[in-house]
Design a protein around this motif. Structure first.
Motif, PDB file in Angstrom:
ATOM      1  N   TYR A 175     -29.730  -7.655 -44.736  1.00 48.13           N
ATOM      2  CA  TYR A 175     -28.883  -8.056 -45.857  1.00 48.13           C
ATOM      3  C   TYR A 175     -29.721  -7.970 -47.117  1.00 48.13           C
ATOM      4  CZ  TYR A 175     -31.118 -12.679 -46.066  1.00 48.13           C
ATOM      5  OH  TYR A 175     -32.019 -13.696 -46.199  1.00 48.13           O
ATOM      6  N   SER A 176     -29.030  -7.953 -48.253  1.00 49.50           N
ATOM      7  CA  SER A 176     -29.768  -7.954 -49.504  1.00 49.50           C
ATOM      8  C   SER A 176     -28.990  -8.699 -50.586  1.00 49.50           C
ATOM      9  CB  SER A 176     -30.057  -6.504 -49.927  1.00 49.50           C
ATOM     10  OG  SER A 176     -30.730  -6.503 -51.152  1.00 49.50           O
ATOM     11  N   CYS A 185     -24.414  -4.184 -51.782  1.00 47.60           N
ATOM     12  CA  CYS A 185     -25.466  -3.277 -51.296  1.00 47.60           C
ATOM     13  C   CYS A 185     -25.078  -2.547 -50.011  1.00 47.60           C
ATOM     14  CB  CYS A 185     -26.765  -4.042 -51.094  1.00 47.60           C
ATOM     15  SG  CYS A 185     -26.717  -5.158 -49.692  1.00 47.60           S
ATOM     16  N   LEU A 207     -22.694 -14.133 -42.838  1.00 48.44           N
ATOM     17  CA  LEU A 207     -24.099 -13.994 -43.237  1.00 48.44           C
ATOM     18  C   LEU A 207     -24.736 -15.370 -43.448  1.00 48.44           C
ATOM     19  CD1 LEU A 207     -26.392 -12.050 -43.913  1.00 48.44           C
ATOM     20  CD2 LEU A 207     -25.652 -12.101 -46.285  1.00 48.44           C
ATOM     21  N   CYS A 265     -25.242  -5.365 -44.852  1.00 52.94           N
ATOM     22  CA  CYS A 265     -25.005  -6.368 -43.809  1.00 52.94           C
ATOM     23  C   CYS A 265     -23.833  -6.028 -42.889  1.00 52.94           C
ATOM     24  CB  CYS A 265     -24.766  -7.724 -44.464  1.00 52.94           C
ATOM     25  SG  CYS A 265     -23.266  -7.726 -45.456  1.00 52.94           S
ATOM     26  N   LEU A 289     -18.326  -6.475 -43.430  1.00 53.93           N
ATOM     27  CA  LEU A 289     -19.557  -6.897 -44.107  1.00 53.93           C
ATOM     28  C   LEU A 289     -19.737  -8.384 -43.790  1.00 53.93           C
ATOM     29  CD1 LEU A 289     -19.206  -5.300 -47.670  1.00 53.93           C
ATOM     30  CD2 LEU A 289     -20.693  -4.550 -45.809  1.00 53.93           C
ATOM     31  N   CYS A 315     -21.438 -10.596 -45.309  1.00 58.53           N
ATOM     32  CA  CYS A 315     -21.441 -11.468 -46.491  1.00 58.53           C
ATOM     33  C   CYS A 315     -20.059 -11.581 -47.110  1.00 58.53           C
ATOM     34  CB  CYS A 315     -22.433 -10.948 -47.526  1.00 58.53           C
ATOM     35  SG  CYS A 315     -21.925  -9.382 -48.249  1.00 58.53           S
TER      36      CYS A 315
END
Ligand code: SF4
Ligand code: FES
Lengths: 115, 268
Positions: free
Chosen positions: B52-53, B59, B34, B62, B72, B74
């Motif tokens: 993404y968040s 969350c 990310l 991603c 993921l 991230c």
């Protein structure tokens, strides 16, 4: 809950087949250990078919094999995402086909037993 | 260290075809996928689209295919994956709507069908600010499955989801078990009906790919097996259905003097 019971029956039929297939293989491939040299000859087949134990064995084996096989086949067909109405038709078709197979098989087994 | 990053691009307004854009990226120790994507968007190509968040594996936004495996972004360090070429694609088994972004509406629709909330007859009568008792053992029996962040990675890894678009999928089925197992819930039969009919739980092929890929250790394949066991026991009448746990009696302790009163409940 019906579909859960049908699935459980499918597992149970698989378990039954495991033992029945083992006995079936032993009958055909290890029979010379028991002094039977031609397990597939007409006389051997008829001699077996006229024993009550084999009658029960074949009837259970036949029902378990047809149910297990057709349930598995239905599951493969369902994965093609046929749509609800076609899926119902396939299920009904397989039920009819399965019943016919079991009835014909049972009739042959019982007739051989009674001869 | 410099690596090559290949990003899958897709813009249905311009072309129905997917293609790859290639970039060079300076990678340092600890850099996540990310981080790399954000750097590329800020410095190389502002048109790359991705979601993404939280940036910390909470969350579930991603998720993407990283060198052909769902992760993921991230939560994945680039140097743990590759030292030469990084290939980023949208999640498998989800509808791709733009570059690395997938449409999750079908995923959430399936999640909704298993009724992912507590179901109980007396819901209307419950005091919304009250508590329902639950022992640590009861909590433990479903806790692992409640860590799901709905990232969709298990669905991307699942071979049955790849061939059967109507299959409920590991995420929804694991959540069906999570709520059925909750001692505060009384909707097990309804959930079993939803999970067993049609393209439900019996379509699972026991591949276990979902559990291997899940970044939160939820182990959906295990939940599916436990749910199957519970279904069979219930359908054979071998498992008694218990009433849902009741509300805790209101606190009767006499508070010590000089302790300020709690504020009024905000929910009436
Ligand atoms: S079960 Fe795991 S992989 Fe599947 S959605 Fe939940 S967190 Fe993601
Ligand atoms: S950004 Fe939230 S999980 Fe990755």
């Amino acid at each position: 809950m019906n579909s859960v019971r049908c699935w459980f029956l499918f597992l149970l039929a698989g378990l039954i087949l495991f033992f029945i297939m083992a006995a079936h293989m032993a009958t055909f491939h290890l029979s010379h250990f028991f002094g039977i040299h031609e397990p597939l000859s007409y006389d051997s087949v008829m001699a077996r078919s006229q024993q009550a134990l084999f009658l029960i064995f074949y009837l259970i084996g036949l029902s378990a094999a047809v149910y297990h096989g057709l349930y598995g086949f239905r599951r493969i067909l369902m994965e093609l995402s046929l749509g609800r109405s076609l899926e119902k038709l396939v299920t009904a078709g397989l039920c009819v086909a399965g019943s016919v197979m079991v009835l014909v098989g049972m009739a042959a087994t019982v007739m051989a037993f009674l001869q | 260290m410099k690596i090559k990053v290949k990003v899958s691009r897709f813009d249905p307004d311009k072309s129905p075809e997917r293609y790859f854009s290639e970039y060079e990226l300076e990678v340092s120790e600890g850099m996540t996928v990310l981080d790399g994507l954000i750097w590329l968007k800020e410095n190389a190509d502002p048109t790359i689209s991705f979601r993404y968040s939280c940036r910390m594996g909470v969350c579930g936004s991603c998720a993407m295919m990283i060198n052909s495996y769902p992760h993921l972004a991230c939560h994945t360090q680039i140097l743990e994956i590759t030292k030469s070429v990084l290939v980023l694609e949208p999640l498998c088994n989800h509808a791709n709507v733009r570059d690395l972004i997938c449409d999750f509406s079908a995923f959430f629709e399936k999640h909704r069908t298993i009724k992912p909330h507590l179901l109980r007859e007396d819901a209307e009568k419950l005091d919304l600010t009250g508590e329902i008792s639950q022992t640590p053992q009861e909590l433990e029996s479903y806790l692992q499955f409640s860590y799901c962040i709905k990232c969709g990675i298990c669905v991307a890894a699942c071979p049955t989801c790849a061939t059967d678009k109507e299959y409920l999928g590991p995420q929804a089925l694991a959540q069906a078990y999570r709520y059925t197992q909750d001692s505060r819930d009384a909707g097990g039969d309804k959930r079993i009906e939803a999970a067993a009919e049609g393209h439900g739980i019996h379509h699972c092929h026991y591949a276990g790919a979902c559990s291997e890929a899940c970044p939160k250790g939820v182990d959906p394949a295990f939940a599916i097996q436990l749910f199957r066991k519970q279904m069979v026991l219930r359908s054979l009448g071998l498992k008694e259905t218990r009433p849902p746990a009741g509300e805790m009696p209101p606190m009767t302790l006499n508070p010590k003097p000089n302790i300020p009163k709690p504020p009024e409940p905000t929910i009436k």
